[in-house]
Design a protein around this motif. Structure first.
Motif, PDB file in Angstrom:
ATOM      1  N   VAL A   1      26.369  16.695   2.717  1.00 16.61           N
ATOM      2  CA  VAL A   1      24.885  16.411   3.816  1.00 16.61           C
ATOM      3  C   VAL A   1      24.982  14.925   4.216  1.00 16.61           C
ATOM      4  O   VAL A   1      24.754  14.747   5.532  1.00 16.61           O
ATOM      5  N   ALA A   2      25.329  13.941   3.323  1.00 18.97           N
ATOM      6  CA  ALA A   2      25.418  12.598   3.730  1.00 18.97           C
ATOM      7  C   ALA A   2      26.506  12.190   4.666  1.00 18.97           C
ATOM      8  O   ALA A   2      26.285  11.567   5.656  1.00 18.97           O
TER       9      ALA A   2
ATOM     10  N   VAL B   1      27.477  14.406   6.944  1.00 20.57           N
ATOM     11  CA  VAL B   1      27.221  14.922   8.285  1.00 20.57           C
ATOM     12  C   VAL B   1      26.172  14.172   8.833  1.00 20.57           C
ATOM     13  O   VAL B   1      26.079  14.072  10.303  1.00 20.57           O
ATOM     14  N   GLU B   2      25.142  13.679   8.189  1.00 19.55           N
ATOM     15  CA  GLU B   2      24.054  13.042   8.796  1.00 19.55           C
ATOM     16  C   GLU B   2      24.202  11.693   8.978  1.00 19.55           C
ATOM     17  O   GLU B   2      23.318  10.829   9.462  1.00 19.55           O
ATOM     18  N   GLY B   3      25.661  11.036   8.830  1.00 20.03           N
ATOM     19  CA  GLY B   3      25.963   9.812   8.926  1.00 20.03           C
ATOM     20  C   GLY B   3      25.544   8.763   7.716  1.00 20.03           C
ATOM     21  O   GLY B   3      25.743   7.719   8.118  1.00 20.03           O
ATOM     22  N   ASP B   4      25.052   9.275   6.889  1.00 22.68           N
ATOM     23  CA  ASP B   4      24.939   8.332   5.744  1.00 22.68           C
ATOM     24  C   ASP B   4      26.008   7.932   5.109  1.00 22.68           C
ATOM     25  O   ASP B   4      26.027   7.107   4.103  1.00 22.68           O
TER      26      ASP B   4
END
Length: 167
Positions: A154-155, A157-160
Protein backbone atom coordinates in the motif's frame (compact mmCIF):
# COMPACT_ATOMS: atom_id res chain seq x y z
CA UNK A 1 11.55 -3.52 -17.31
CA UNK A 2 14.17 -2.99 -14.62
CA UNK A 3 13.21 -2.77 -10.99
CA UNK A 4 14.31 0.10 -8.82
CA UNK A 5 15.14 -2.34 -6.03
CA UNK A 6 16.32 -5.90 -6.71
CA UNK A 7 14.90 -7.92 -9.55
CA UNK A 8 11.47 -7.92 -11.10
CA UNK A 9 9.40 -11.10 -11.22
CA UNK A 10 7.18 -11.49 -14.27
CA UNK A 11 3.47 -11.10 -13.59
CA UNK A 12 1.46 -14.20 -14.53
CA UNK A 13 -2.30 -14.31 -14.98
CA UNK A 14 -4.28 -15.11 -11.83
CA UNK A 15 -4.40 -18.84 -11.27
CA UNK A 16 -6.30 -20.24 -8.29
CA UNK A 17 -4.47 -23.55 -8.80
CA UNK A 18 -0.98 -22.00 -8.81
CA UNK A 19 1.57 -24.24 -7.15
CA UNK A 20 3.85 -22.89 -4.42
CA UNK A 21 6.70 -22.40 -6.89
CA UNK A 22 4.41 -20.18 -9.02
CA UNK A 23 3.04 -17.96 -6.22
CA UNK A 24 5.66 -15.22 -6.61
CA UNK A 25 4.26 -14.53 -10.10
CA UNK A 26 0.65 -14.22 -8.95
CA UNK A 27 -1.14 -10.83 -8.91
CA UNK A 28 -1.71 -9.44 -5.41
CA UNK A 29 -4.95 -7.77 -6.51
CA UNK A 30 -6.51 -11.11 -7.38
CA UNK A 31 -5.44 -12.84 -4.16
CA UNK A 32 -6.17 -9.93 -1.81
CA UNK A 33 -9.56 -9.47 -3.48
CA UNK A 34 -10.33 -13.18 -3.14
CA UNK A 35 -9.37 -13.15 0.54
CA UNK A 36 -11.48 -10.03 1.15
CA UNK A 37 -14.55 -11.45 -0.60
CA UNK A 38 -14.27 -14.91 0.96
CA UNK A 39 -13.62 -13.80 4.53
CA UNK A 40 -16.25 -11.05 4.39
CA UNK A 41 -18.84 -13.48 3.03
CA UNK A 42 -17.99 -16.05 5.72
CA UNK A 43 -18.28 -13.45 8.51
CA UNK A 44 -21.49 -11.95 7.14
CA UNK A 45 -23.05 -15.40 6.74
CA UNK A 46 -22.19 -16.20 10.37
CA UNK A 47 -23.66 -12.88 11.53
CA UNK A 48 -26.81 -13.41 9.45
CA UNK A 49 -27.57 -16.51 11.53
CA UNK A 50 -27.89 -14.09 14.47
CA UNK A 51 -29.94 -11.62 12.37
CA UNK A 52 -27.16 -9.04 12.50
CA UNK A 53 -25.10 -7.37 9.80
CA UNK A 54 -21.43 -6.48 9.80
CA UNK A 55 -22.22 -2.74 9.60
CA UNK A 56 -24.41 -3.12 12.69
CA UNK A 57 -21.43 -4.63 14.49
CA UNK A 58 -19.24 -1.72 13.35
CA UNK A 59 -21.73 0.77 14.79
CA UNK A 60 -22.07 -1.09 18.09
CA UNK A 61 -18.28 -1.17 18.43
CA UNK A 62 -17.91 2.50 17.53
CA UNK A 63 -20.57 3.66 19.98
CA UNK A 64 -18.92 1.52 22.68
CA UNK A 65 -15.32 2.19 21.74
CA UNK A 66 -14.58 5.88 22.11
CA UNK A 67 -13.53 7.98 25.08
CA UNK A 68 -16.87 9.80 24.89
CA UNK A 69 -20.28 8.98 23.50
CA UNK A 70 -20.44 9.89 19.81
CA UNK A 71 -23.19 11.70 17.97
CA UNK A 72 -25.01 10.09 15.06
CA UNK A 73 -23.08 12.36 12.69
CA UNK A 74 -19.72 11.29 14.17
CA UNK A 75 -20.57 7.60 13.78
CA UNK A 76 -21.70 8.13 10.19
CA UNK A 77 -18.58 10.14 9.33
CA UNK A 78 -16.23 7.61 10.92
CA UNK A 79 -17.74 4.48 9.38
CA UNK A 80 -19.08 5.47 5.96
CA UNK A 81 -15.76 4.68 4.24
CA UNK A 82 -16.25 1.03 5.25
CA UNK A 83 -19.86 0.83 4.10
CA UNK A 84 -21.39 -0.23 0.81
CA UNK A 85 -22.86 3.23 0.23
CA UNK A 86 -23.06 6.74 1.66
CA UNK A 87 -26.37 6.16 3.47
CA UNK A 88 -25.80 2.69 4.93
CA UNK A 89 -24.42 3.71 8.32
CA UNK A 90 -27.21 6.21 8.97
CA UNK A 91 -29.71 3.43 8.20
CA UNK A 92 -27.88 1.07 10.55
CA UNK A 93 -28.10 3.63 13.36
CA UNK A 94 -31.86 3.79 12.73
CA UNK A 95 -32.11 -0.01 12.77
CA UNK A 96 -30.24 -0.22 16.07
CA UNK A 97 -32.36 2.52 17.60
CA UNK A 98 -35.48 0.63 16.48
CA UNK A 99 -34.11 -2.61 17.96
CA UNK A 100 -33.43 -0.67 21.14
CA UNK A 101 -29.75 -1.62 21.05
CA UNK A 102 -28.92 2.10 20.94
CA UNK A 103 -30.45 5.10 22.65
CA UNK A 104 -29.98 8.84 22.15
CA UNK A 105 -29.49 11.05 25.19
CA UNK A 106 -30.66 14.66 25.63
CA UNK A 107 -27.38 15.89 24.10
CA UNK A 108 -28.05 13.83 20.96
CA UNK A 109 -25.24 11.36 21.76
CA UNK A 110 -25.53 7.63 21.14
CA UNK A 111 -25.20 5.00 23.86
CA UNK A 112 -25.55 1.23 23.93
CA UNK A 113 -28.50 -0.13 25.86
CA UNK A 114 -28.06 -3.27 27.95
CA UNK A 115 -29.46 -5.26 25.03
CA UNK A 116 -27.04 -3.49 22.68
CA UNK A 117 -24.08 -4.30 24.90
CA UNK A 118 -25.17 -7.93 25.12
CA UNK A 119 -25.41 -8.08 21.32
CA UNK A 120 -22.00 -6.40 20.92
CA UNK A 121 -20.41 -8.87 23.34
CA UNK A 122 -21.98 -11.85 21.53
CA UNK A 123 -20.84 -10.50 18.17
CA UNK A 124 -17.33 -10.05 19.51
CA UNK A 125 -17.37 -13.72 20.55
CA UNK A 126 -18.58 -14.64 17.07
CA UNK A 127 -15.86 -12.50 15.43
CA UNK A 128 -13.27 -14.28 17.58
CA UNK A 129 -14.68 -17.66 16.51
CA UNK A 130 -14.57 -16.62 12.85
CA UNK A 131 -11.01 -15.35 13.28
CA UNK A 132 -10.00 -18.76 14.66
CA UNK A 133 -11.38 -20.46 11.54
CA UNK A 134 -9.74 -17.97 9.18
CA UNK A 135 -6.38 -18.16 11.00
CA UNK A 136 -6.29 -21.96 11.36
CA UNK A 137 -2.78 -23.17 10.55
CA UNK A 138 -1.36 -19.63 10.52
CA UNK A 139 0.92 -18.53 13.34
CA UNK A 140 0.75 -14.99 14.70
CA UNK A 141 4.25 -14.41 13.28
CA UNK A 142 3.11 -15.49 9.80
CA UNK A 143 0.04 -13.28 10.06
CA UNK A 144 2.09 -10.26 11.14
CA UNK A 145 4.54 -10.88 8.29
CA UNK A 146 1.69 -11.04 5.77
CA UNK A 147 0.19 -7.79 7.05
CA UNK A 148 3.59 -6.08 6.93
CA UNK A 149 3.95 -7.10 3.30
CA UNK A 150 0.47 -5.80 2.48
CA UNK A 151 1.13 -2.55 4.35
CA UNK A 152 4.38 -2.08 2.40
CA UNK A 153 2.54 -2.68 -0.90
CA UNK A 154 0.00 0.00 0.00
CA UNK A 155 2.79 2.43 0.92
CA UNK A 156 4.60 1.65 -2.35
CA UNK A 157 1.52 2.41 -4.42
CA UNK A 158 0.56 5.48 -2.42
CA UNK A 159 4.04 6.89 -2.88
CA UNK A 160 5.06 6.50 0.75
CA UNK A 161 7.52 3.75 -0.08
CA UNK A 162 10.99 3.93 -1.55
CA UNK A 163 9.95 2.43 -4.88
CA UNK A 164 9.12 5.68 -6.61
CA UNK A 165 6.21 5.96 -8.98
CA UNK A 166 3.79 3.05 -9.25
CA UNK A 167 3.70 1.13 -12.53
Amino acid sequence: MESLIGTTTDQAPANPAATDDMLATQPIGYWSGLVHATVTRYLRDAMAKLDVTQPQYWVLNRVNGGPAAPSREEVVAQLTHLADGPHEIARVVDQLLHREWLRIDDGQLLHLTDAGEAARARLRELATEVRAVVHKGISDDEYVAALKVLRTMVANVEGDGASGNPV
